[in-house]
Design a protein around this motif. Structure first.
Motif, PDB file in Angstrom:
ATOM      1  N   ASN A 254       0.831  -1.197   0.000  1.00  0.00           N
ATOM      2  CA  ASN A 254       0.000   0.000   0.000  1.00  0.00           C
ATOM      3  C   ASN A 254       0.872   1.255   0.000  1.00  0.00           C
ATOM      4  O   ASN A 254       1.333   1.710   1.046  1.00  0.00           O
ATOM      5  N   PHE A 255       1.097   1.807  -1.174  1.00  0.00           N
ATOM      6  CA  PHE A 255       1.803   3.077  -1.340  1.00  0.00           C
ATOM      7  C   PHE A 255       0.786   4.098  -1.837  1.00  0.00           C
ATOM      8  O   PHE A 255       0.148   3.890  -2.867  1.00  0.00           O
ATOM      9  N   VAL A 256       0.641   5.203  -1.101  1.00  0.00           N
ATOM     10  CA  VAL A 256      -0.372   6.204  -1.411  1.00  0.00           C
ATOM     11  C   VAL A 256       0.275   7.410  -2.071  1.00  0.00           C
ATOM     12  O   VAL A 256       1.231   7.988  -1.538  1.00  0.00           O
ATOM     13  N   SER A 257      -0.253   7.789  -3.218  1.00  0.00           N
ATOM     14  CA  SER A 257       0.244   8.957  -3.946  1.00  0.00           C
ATOM     15  C   SER A 257      -0.572  10.181  -3.555  1.00  0.00           C
ATOM     16  O   SER A 257      -1.812  10.144  -3.569  1.00  0.00           O
ATOM     17  N   ILE A 258       0.103  11.266  -3.170  1.00  0.00           N
ATOM     18  CA  ILE A 258      -0.577  12.506  -2.824  1.00  0.00           C
ATOM     19  C   ILE A 258      -0.020  13.634  -3.696  1.00  0.00           C
ATOM     20  O   ILE A 258       1.117  13.567  -4.158  1.00  0.00           O
ATOM     21  N   SER A 259      -0.840  14.664  -3.907  1.00  0.00           N
ATOM     22  CA  SER A 259      -0.414  15.763  -4.772  1.00  0.00           C
ATOM     23  C   SER A 259      -1.170  17.028  -4.404  1.00  0.00           C
ATOM     24  O   SER A 259      -2.023  17.036  -3.503  1.00  0.00           O
ATOM     25  N   TYR A 260      -0.879  18.100  -5.130  1.00  0.00           N
ATOM     26  CA  TYR A 260      -1.543  19.377  -4.896  1.00  0.00           C
ATOM     27  C   TYR A 260      -3.036  19.280  -5.175  1.00  0.00           C
ATOM     28  O   TYR A 260      -3.824  20.142  -4.737  1.00  0.00           O
ATOM     29  N   LYS A 261      -3.461  18.257  -5.888  1.00  0.00           N
ATOM     30  CA  LYS A 261      -4.879  18.097  -6.205  1.00  0.00           C
ATOM     31  C   LYS A 261      -5.695  17.624  -5.005  1.00  0.00           C
ATOM     32  O   LYS A 261      -6.918  17.748  -4.986  1.00  0.00           O
ATOM     33  N   ASP A 262      -5.028  17.055  -4.002  1.00  0.00           N
ATOM     34  CA  ASP A 262      -5.729  16.588  -2.812  1.00  0.00           C
ATOM     35  C   ASP A 262      -5.991  17.742  -1.859  1.00  0.00           C
ATOM     36  O   ASP A 262      -5.174  18.669  -1.741  1.00  0.00           O
ATOM     37  N   SER A 263      -7.095  17.699  -1.146  1.00  0.00           N
ATOM     38  CA  SER A 263      -7.432  18.752  -0.191  1.00  0.00           C
ATOM     39  C   SER A 263      -6.507  18.676   1.013  1.00  0.00           C
ATOM     40  O   SER A 263      -5.874  17.647   1.270  1.00  0.00           O
ATOM     41  N   GLU A 264      -6.429  19.769   1.755  1.00  0.00           N
ATOM     42  CA  GLU A 264      -5.600  19.790   2.964  1.00  0.00           C
ATOM     43  C   GLU A 264      -6.092  18.745   3.961  1.00  0.00           C
ATOM     44  O   GLU A 264      -5.285  18.109   4.651  1.00  0.00           O
ATOM     45  N   GLN A 265      -7.411  18.567   4.049  1.00  0.00           N
ATOM     46  CA  GLN A 265      -7.967  17.587   4.974  1.00  0.00           C
ATOM     47  C   GLN A 265      -7.553  16.169   4.580  1.00  0.00           C
ATOM     48  O   GLN A 265      -7.210  15.339   5.438  1.00  0.00           O
ATOM     49  N   THR A 266      -7.574  15.889   3.264  1.00  0.00           N
ATOM     50  CA  THR A 266      -7.181  14.561   2.792  1.00  0.00           C
ATOM     51  C   THR A 266      -5.721  14.282   3.092  1.00  0.00           C
ATOM     52  O   THR A 266      -5.350  13.215   3.592  1.00  0.00           O
ATOM     53  N   LYS A 267      -4.885  15.263   2.809  1.00  0.00           N
ATOM     54  CA  LYS A 267      -3.446  15.082   3.061  1.00  0.00           C
ATOM     55  C   LYS A 267      -3.169  14.911   4.548  1.00  0.00           C
ATOM     56  O   LYS A 267      -2.341  14.078   4.943  1.00  0.00           O
ATOM     57  N   LYS A 268      -3.859  15.679   5.380  1.00  0.00           N
ATOM     58  CA  LYS A 268      -3.655  15.566   6.826  1.00  0.00           C
ATOM     59  C   LYS A 268      -4.042  14.174   7.318  1.00  0.00           C
ATOM     60  O   LYS A 268      -3.333  13.564   8.142  1.00  0.00           O
ATOM     61  N   ALA A 269      -5.156  13.658   6.805  1.00  0.00           N
ATOM     62  CA  ALA A 269      -5.602  12.317   7.219  1.00  0.00           C
ATOM     63  C   ALA A 269      -4.580  11.255   6.812  1.00  0.00           C
ATOM     64  O   ALA A 269      -4.292  10.318   7.573  1.00  0.00           O
ATOM     65  N   ILE A 270      -4.011  11.408   5.615  1.00  0.00           N
ATOM     66  CA  ILE A 270      -2.999  10.452   5.140  1.00  0.00           C
ATOM     67  C   ILE A 270      -1.733  10.552   5.984  1.00  0.00           C
ATOM     68  O   ILE A 270      -1.163   9.536   6.396  1.00  0.00           O
ATOM     69  N   PHE A 271      -1.289  11.777   6.265  1.00  0.00           N
ATOM     70  CA  PHE A 271      -0.090  11.971   7.097  1.00  0.00           C
ATOM     71  C   PHE A 271      -0.297  11.393   8.495  1.00  0.00           C
ATOM     72  O   PHE A 271       0.605  10.762   9.059  1.00  0.00           O
ATOM     73  N   ASP A 272      -1.488  11.612   9.073  1.00  0.00           N
ATOM     74  CA  ASP A 272      -1.776  11.107  10.417  1.00  0.00           C
ATOM     75  C   ASP A 272      -1.740   9.579  10.445  1.00  0.00           C
ATOM     76  O   ASP A 272      -1.218   8.982  11.393  1.00  0.00           O
ATOM     77  N   GLU A 273      -2.281   8.954   9.429  1.00  0.00           N
ATOM     78  CA  GLU A 273      -2.261   7.486   9.362  1.00  0.00           C
ATOM     79  C   GLU A 273      -0.839   6.972   9.173  1.00  0.00           C
ATOM     80  O   GLU A 273      -0.417   6.013   9.820  1.00  0.00           O
ATOM     81  N   PHE A 274      -0.092   7.630   8.305  1.00  0.00           N
ATOM     82  CA  PHE A 274       1.281   7.189   8.023  1.00  0.00           C
ATOM     83  C   PHE A 274       2.165   7.322   9.263  1.00  0.00           C
ATOM     84  O   PHE A 274       3.118   6.560   9.448  1.00  0.00           O
ATOM     85  N   ALA A 275       1.861   8.299  10.123  1.00  0.00           N
ATOM     86  CA  ALA A 275       2.679   8.537  11.318  1.00  0.00           C
ATOM     87  C   ALA A 275       2.485   7.462  12.384  1.00  0.00           C
ATOM     88  O   ALA A 275       3.311   7.346  13.295  1.00  0.00           O
TER      89      ALA A 275
END
Length: 496
Positions: A254-275
C-alpha cells in the motif's frame, strides 16, 4: 519555556546571528541541516523577542506547516496567535504570530514588527522579498538547510553556519544514509526549462521504469530489513505518482500517492495514518509535498525517482527526510533511480562536511552527466551500493572493489589525475587521504598537507584535513613525498 533546551550548536548558531546583527548586517540566513532543529531555534528567537516586549512573527508557506509550528509552541506552553485565513487562533494582539505567506501578502504590512523569521528561505516569494526590502527596521532571519537559490545574496547579507550534517550524524542527531545506485530514469536529450528538466518530461520518462523502482524496493527492503519498512518516494508529477502507486499495489504493498490536487484535509488524514507505528500505509509518494517540512522519523527508506539537472536544493531537502533519528535506527536506505546522488555528489560531500558559508548565485547550475563508465565505477557491481571513499569491501554484499586506475568514483572529480606526467591510480579523495596520513605520521601541521596536495595536483583539496581518515599510504605517494622533502631540505641548506 517548559521543556525547551537548545543544544550547544543551536546556541552557537544564535550567537552567530547576534554577532552578525552587531556587525551591521541586515537580513541573515541561518543554515542548519535538515533535522538540526530549526523550529526550536526559531521558537527560542520568537520567545526572546516577546520577552523584551517586541512583536515577532514566523512566516511559513503552507497551512500544514503553520499548524505544526503552532503545535510546537503549544508543546512549550508559549502563547501566540496564528495569522491564517479561517484559523481559530487568529489572535492578532498576541506578541508572537505564526503567519502564512499568503496572509502576509494580503496584509501588506505588519505594524510594530521587530523580528521576522522566514521558514524555508530558499523558496523566495516575491511578496516576502518585497516585504523584507520595504521594512528595513525589522530584523529578518531566513531559515534554510539548502540556501542555494539564485538571488538569495541580494536579499540576505550574511549566512551563519555553525554545524554540519557530518557532525550531526556523528553525535547521533541524524541517521547516516546507505546509498544504492539503481536503474535510472533516462533523461538523455530531454527538454529543459530554465536549465531544469520539466516535471512532464521527467514524469513521462519515469513511468517507463516504475516496475524497476518497485522490484528494487522489494529486493532491498527484504535484503536489508527482512521485510517492508516505511518509505517515501519522490516522483516527478501526478501521473508518475499514480503509476508508481498502482505498480506497488499490484505487488501487494500500500503506497499512497498525494499531490496538490488533494485537499488539505485529505493530506492531513494520510499523514496522520502514516505517522502511526502500525500504519496501514507502507509508503508515501509525492513531489515537493514531502520535500518541505515533512517529518516522520521512523521512515527507513527514501526513493529518488525525480531527476534534477541543477536543483541541488531540492536534492538536499529530499536526502534529509529519511535521515531523521529514531530509536533503533542505525541508518536509512536511499535508492537512487534519478541519478541525482551521483550528479550532485561533489556538492553534497562539500555541504555534508563543511556546511554553507556564502550565498552564491552560481550554486545551482546544470551538472555535467557522469558517463556510464563513471556510474559503474561509483557503485558495487554486484549489488549497486555506493562505494565509500575509504572502503574497498562492500558492506552490503561483501564484494571486493576492483583495482581502480583511470576511472574515478567521485562525480565532480572524475577526471584522470596526473602527478607530473604520470597517471595516479586513485581519485582526488584517495590522494588527499594519503597526503593527510603522511602529514599526521610526520607530526606536521595541516597546512603542510594543503600545500603539498596543491603542489601535486594543482588544485585545492576536496575536503578539510579534519574530515580525512588515516589510511595506508602507497609506496608511490610515500616515495614522491619523500623526494620532495629531500629536495626541499637541500634547497634550504644551499640558501644558507
Amino acid at each position: 519555556m517548559s521543556g525547551l533546551a537548545l543544544r550547544e550548536y543551536q546556541e552557537d548558531s544564535l550567537n552567530g546571528l547576534r554577532e552578525g546583527f552587531a556587525a551591521g548586517h541586515g537580513p541573515q540566513v541561518l543554515y542548519l541541516p535538515t533535522g538540526g532543529g530549526k523550529t526550536e531555534v526559531a521558537i527560542s528567537m520568537l520567545k526572546a523577542a516577546a520577552d523584551k516586549g517586541h512583536r515577532a512573527a514566523m512566516v511559513l508557506d503552507r497551512r500544514v506547516l503553520c499548524d505544526q509550528t503552532s503545535g510546537r509552541l503549544d508543546k512549550y506552553s508559549i502563547d501566540h496567535g496564528v495569522l491564517m485565513a479561517g484559523h481559530w487562533r487568529r489572535h492578532t494582539h498576541k506578541s508572537i504570530q505564526i503567519c502564512s505567506a499568503q496572509t502576509l501578502e494580503k496584509m501588506g504590512s505588519f505594524p510594530n514588527l521587530k523580528l521576522l523569521i522566514v521558514d524555508e528561505a530558499h523558496n523566495t516569494r516575491r511578496s516576502i522579498v518585497e516585504f523584507i526590502k520595504n521594512n528595513e527596521a525589522v530584523k529578518v532571519v531566513g531559515l534554510s538547510a539548502s540556501p542555494f537559490t539564485k538571488g538569495l545574496g541580494g536579499i540576505y547579507s550574511n549566512v551563519v553556519s555553525r554545524t554540519t550534517t557530518a557532525q550531526l550524524v556523528e553525535m547521533g542527531s541524524l541517521a547516516p544514509l546507505r546509498v544504492f545506485v539503481c536503474k535510472q530514469v533516462d533523461m538523455s536529450d530531454a527538454k529543459k526549462v530554465a536549465g531544469e528538466w520539466s516535471d512532464k518530461e521527467a514524469g513521462e520518462r519515469g513511468i517507463k521504469i516504475s516496475g524497476d523502482v518497485v522490484s528494487e524496493w522489494i529486493k532491498k527492503t527484504h535484503e536489508v530489513f527482512g521485510g517492508p519498512r516505511k518509505t517515501i518516494v519522490f516522483c516527478a508529477g501526478v501521473a508518475h505518482g499514480q503509476d508508481l502507486s498502482a505498480k506497488f499495489k499490484e505487488a501487494g504493498y500500500n503506497f499512497v500517492s498525494i499531490s496538490y490536487k488533494d485537499s488539505e484535509q485529505t493530506k492531513k488524514a494520510i499523514f496522520d495514518e502514516f505517522a502511526k507505528p502500525d500504519s496501514t500505509i507502507t509508503g508515501l509518494i509525492a513531489t515537493d509535498i514531502l520535500t518541505k517540512g515533512f517529518d516522520c522519523p521512523d521512515v527507513m527508506i527514501g526513493v529518488s525517482a525525480r531527476p534534477f539537472s541543477k536543483s541541488f536544493s531540492s536534492h538536499v531537502q529530499q536526502l534529509g527526510r529519511p535521515m531523521r533519528p529514531f530509536p533503533g535506527k542505525e541508518f536509512a536506505l536511499w535508492l537512487d533511480h534519478s541519478g541525482n546522488y551521483l550528479r550532485f555528489k561533489d556538492d553534497w560531500e562539500s555541504l555534508y562536511h563543511e556546511g554553507c558559508h556564502e550565498l552564491r548565485d552560481d550554486a545551482e547550475k546544470p551538472k555535467k552527466e557522469p558517463t556510464s563508465e563513471e556510474k559503474e565505477a561509483a557503485k558495487c557491481g554486484n549489488c549497486g551500493e555506493l562505494w565509500g571513499p575509504d572502503r574497498d569491501v562492500c558492506q552490503h554484499c561483501g564484494a571486493t572493489r576492483p583495482k581502480r586506475n583511470k576511472v574515478i568514483a567521485v562525480p565532480g572529480q572524475l577526471e584522470e589525475i596526473k602527478i607530473g606526467k604520470k597517471p595516479y591510480g586513485g581519485n582526488r579523495i584517495d590522494l588527499w587521504n594519503e597526503v593527510c596520513s603522511i602529514v599526521r605520521q610526520k607530526g606536521n601541521k595541516p597546512g603542510r598537507a594543503y600545500y603539498l596536495y596543491k603542489e601535486l595536483v594543482g588544485k585545492e583539496p576536496p575536503r578539510r584535513f579534519e574530515d580525512t581518515p588515516t589510511v595506508d599510504v602507497s609506496r608511490e605517494i610515500a616515495n614522491l613525498v619523500k623526494s620532495k622533502d629531500i629536495r626541499f631540505a637541500k634547497s634550504r641548506r644551499a640558501s644558507r
